[in-house]
Design a protein around this motif. Structure first.
Motif, PDB file in Angstrom:
ATOM      1  N   HIS A   1       2.441 -12.326  11.557  1.00 25.40           N
ATOM      2  CA  HIS A   1       1.953 -11.286  11.799  1.00 25.40           C
ATOM      3  C   HIS A   1       1.597  -9.920  11.066  1.00 25.40           C
ATOM      4  O   HIS A   1       1.018 -10.063  10.169  1.00 25.40           O
ATOM      5  CB  HIS A   1       2.085 -10.804  13.310  1.00 25.40           C
ATOM      6  CG  HIS A   1       1.605 -11.471  14.352  1.00 25.40           C
ATOM      7  ND1 HIS A   1       1.314 -10.803  15.460  1.00 25.40           N
ATOM      8  CD2 HIS A   1       1.637 -12.645  14.127  1.00 25.40           C
ATOM      9  CE1 HIS A   1       1.325 -12.453  16.575  1.00 25.40           C
ATOM     10  NE2 HIS A   1       0.909 -12.886  15.413  1.00 25.40           N
ATOM     11  N   TYR A   2       3.498 -10.019   9.962  1.00 29.24           N
ATOM     12  CA  TYR A   2       3.755  -9.453   8.955  1.00 29.24           C
ATOM     13  C   TYR A   2       3.423  -9.970   7.865  1.00 29.24           C
ATOM     14  O   TYR A   2       2.751  -8.971   7.287  1.00 29.24           O
ATOM     15  CB  TYR A   2       5.411  -9.455   9.060  1.00 29.24           C
ATOM     16  CG  TYR A   2       5.704  -7.918   7.962  1.00 29.24           C
ATOM     17  CD1 TYR A   2       6.459  -6.519   8.865  1.00 29.24           C
ATOM     18  CD2 TYR A   2       6.196  -8.370   6.926  1.00 29.24           C
ATOM     19  CE1 TYR A   2       6.631  -6.097   7.266  1.00 29.24           C
ATOM     20  CE2 TYR A   2       6.404  -7.453   5.755  1.00 29.24           C
ATOM     21  CZ  TYR A   2       6.791  -6.737   6.110  1.00 29.24           C
ATOM     22  OH  TYR A   2       7.788  -5.438   5.540  1.00 29.24           O
ATOM     23  N   ALA A   3       3.213 -11.224   7.419  1.00 27.17           N
ATOM     24  CA  ALA A   3       2.610 -11.603   6.221  1.00 27.17           C
ATOM     25  C   ALA A   3       0.949 -11.400   6.321  1.00 27.17           C
ATOM     26  O   ALA A   3       0.188 -11.002   5.371  1.00 27.17           O
ATOM     27  CB  ALA A   3       3.061 -13.081   5.932  1.00 27.17           C
TER      28      ALA A   3
ATOM     29  N   GLU B   1      -1.249  -8.857   3.500  1.00 27.20           N
ATOM     30  CA  GLU B   1      -2.183  -9.326   2.655  1.00 27.20           C
ATOM     31  C   GLU B   1      -3.778  -8.837   3.029  1.00 27.20           C
ATOM     32  O   GLU B   1      -4.741  -9.063   1.885  1.00 27.20           O
ATOM     33  CB  GLU B   1      -2.300 -11.496   3.232  1.00 27.20           C
ATOM     34  CG  GLU B   1      -3.119 -11.721   1.959  1.00 27.20           C
ATOM     35  CD  GLU B   1      -3.248 -12.094   0.578  1.00 27.20           C
ATOM     36  OE1 GLU B   1      -3.393 -12.086   0.292  1.00 27.20           O
ATOM     37  OE2 GLU B   1      -1.494 -11.720   0.388  1.00 27.20           O
ATOM     38  N   ALA B   2      -3.871  -8.302   4.448  1.00 26.20           N
ATOM     39  CA  ALA B   2      -4.679  -7.929   4.955  1.00 26.20           C
ATOM     40  C   ALA B   2      -5.268  -6.494   3.938  1.00 26.20           C
ATOM     41  O   ALA B   2      -6.337  -5.585   3.432  1.00 26.20           O
ATOM     42  CB  ALA B   2      -4.957  -7.399   6.426  1.00 26.20           C
ATOM     43  N   ALA B   3      -3.961  -5.936   3.417  1.00 20.54           N
ATOM     44  CA  ALA B   3      -3.653  -4.335   2.667  1.00 20.54           C
ATOM     45  C   ALA B   3      -4.287  -4.811   1.492  1.00 20.54           C
ATOM     46  O   ALA B   3      -4.773  -3.832   0.844  1.00 20.54           O
ATOM     47  CB  ALA B   3      -2.751  -3.858   2.796  1.00 20.54           C
TER      48      ALA B   3
ATOM     49  N   THR C   1       1.699  -2.892   9.665  1.00 20.88           N
ATOM     50  CA  THR C   1       2.028  -3.391   7.992  1.00 20.88           C
ATOM     51  C   THR C   1       0.937  -2.403   6.963  1.00 20.88           C
ATOM     52  O   THR C   1       1.204  -2.584   6.489  1.00 20.88           O
ATOM     53  CB  THR C   1       2.339  -4.804   7.528  1.00 20.88           C
ATOM     54  OG1 THR C   1       3.538  -5.294   8.805  1.00 20.88           O
ATOM     55  CG2 THR C   1       2.929  -5.479   6.163  1.00 20.88           C
ATOM     56  N   ALA C   2      -0.243  -3.336   7.540  1.00 22.80           N
ATOM     57  CA  ALA C   2      -1.484  -2.640   7.508  1.00 22.80           C
ATOM     58  C   ALA C   2      -1.565  -1.343   6.891  1.00 22.80           C
ATOM     59  O   ALA C   2      -2.322  -1.017   5.414  1.00 22.80           O
ATOM     60  CB  ALA C   2      -2.485  -3.515   7.864  1.00 22.80           C
TER      61      ALA C   2
ATOM     62  N   MET D   1      -4.216   1.235   4.432  1.00 21.93           N
ATOM     63  CA  MET D   1      -5.229   0.504   5.473  1.00 21.93           C
ATOM     64  C   MET D   1      -5.310   0.540   7.026  1.00 21.93           C
ATOM     65  O   MET D   1      -4.285   1.501   7.713  1.00 21.93           O
ATOM     66  CB  MET D   1      -5.224  -1.161   5.252  1.00 21.93           C
ATOM     67  CG  MET D   1      -6.457  -1.752   6.080  1.00 21.93           C
ATOM     68  SD  MET D   1      -5.983  -3.683   5.693  1.00 21.93           S
ATOM     69  CE  MET D   1      -7.880  -3.633   6.006  1.00 21.93           C
ATOM     70  N   ASN D   2      -6.340   1.309   7.378  1.00 24.20           N
ATOM     71  CA  ASN D   2      -7.087   1.684   8.290  1.00 24.20           C
ATOM     72  C   ASN D   2      -7.706   0.486   9.233  1.00 24.20           C
ATOM     73  O   ASN D   2      -8.820   0.252   9.621  1.00 24.20           O
ATOM     74  CB  ASN D   2      -8.707   2.463   8.514  1.00 24.20           C
ATOM     75  CG  ASN D   2      -8.910   3.330  10.030  1.00 24.20           C
ATOM     76  OD1 ASN D   2      -7.967   2.969  10.580  1.00 24.20           O
ATOM     77  ND2 ASN D   2      -9.756   4.049   9.733  1.00 24.20           N
TER      78      ASN D   2
END
Length: 118
Positions: free
Chosen positions: A62-64, A68-70, A95-96, A101-102
């Motif tokens: 989930h952290y990774a 990556e999403a950010a 993390t995001a 990131m929203n």
């Protein structure tokens, strides 16, 4: 890749429904792909329905995903991630968000859509 997805564009937001058993690497590649795709979409608000993803269950995964999403989705105004209640850790969300990131993780689709369209 053991991952399938489809996209539905709605009034004011889009929905990306994802299913399968991707490895972490496959899912991170998917985020890169969808980052390129969403750059061309009219909407900047996206709901990722991950309730049918059978893998990626650890805090580290989930952290990774949040990192990556950010990186790949920072051009989006709002991102809602929809997961099953027993899978929520908020690691990707935190993390995001630390990267600006929203993104918010939801367990209820109606609540996710309400936030996206507010």
């Amino acid at each position: 890749m053991s991952l399938r997805f489809d996209v539905e564009h709605r009034d004011g937001y889009s929905v990306v429904r994802v299913e399968g058993e991707p490895s972490l690497g496959q899912f991170l590649s998917f985020l890169h792909l969808v980052g390129v795709e969403t750059a061309g979409w009219k909407t900047r608000r996206v709901l990722f329905d991950l309730r049918q993803v059978q893998t990626l269950t650890t805090f580290t995964d989930h952290y990774a995903v949040g990192e990556e999403a950010a990186r790949q989705l920072s051009h989006l105004q709002r991102v809602a991630s929809l997961v099953e209640p027993h899978r929520i850790t908020r690691a990707s969300e935190k993390t995001a968000q630390r990267s600006g990131m929203n993104l918010i993780v939801f367990t209820d689709e109606e609540a996710a859509v309400a936030w996206l369209t507010a």
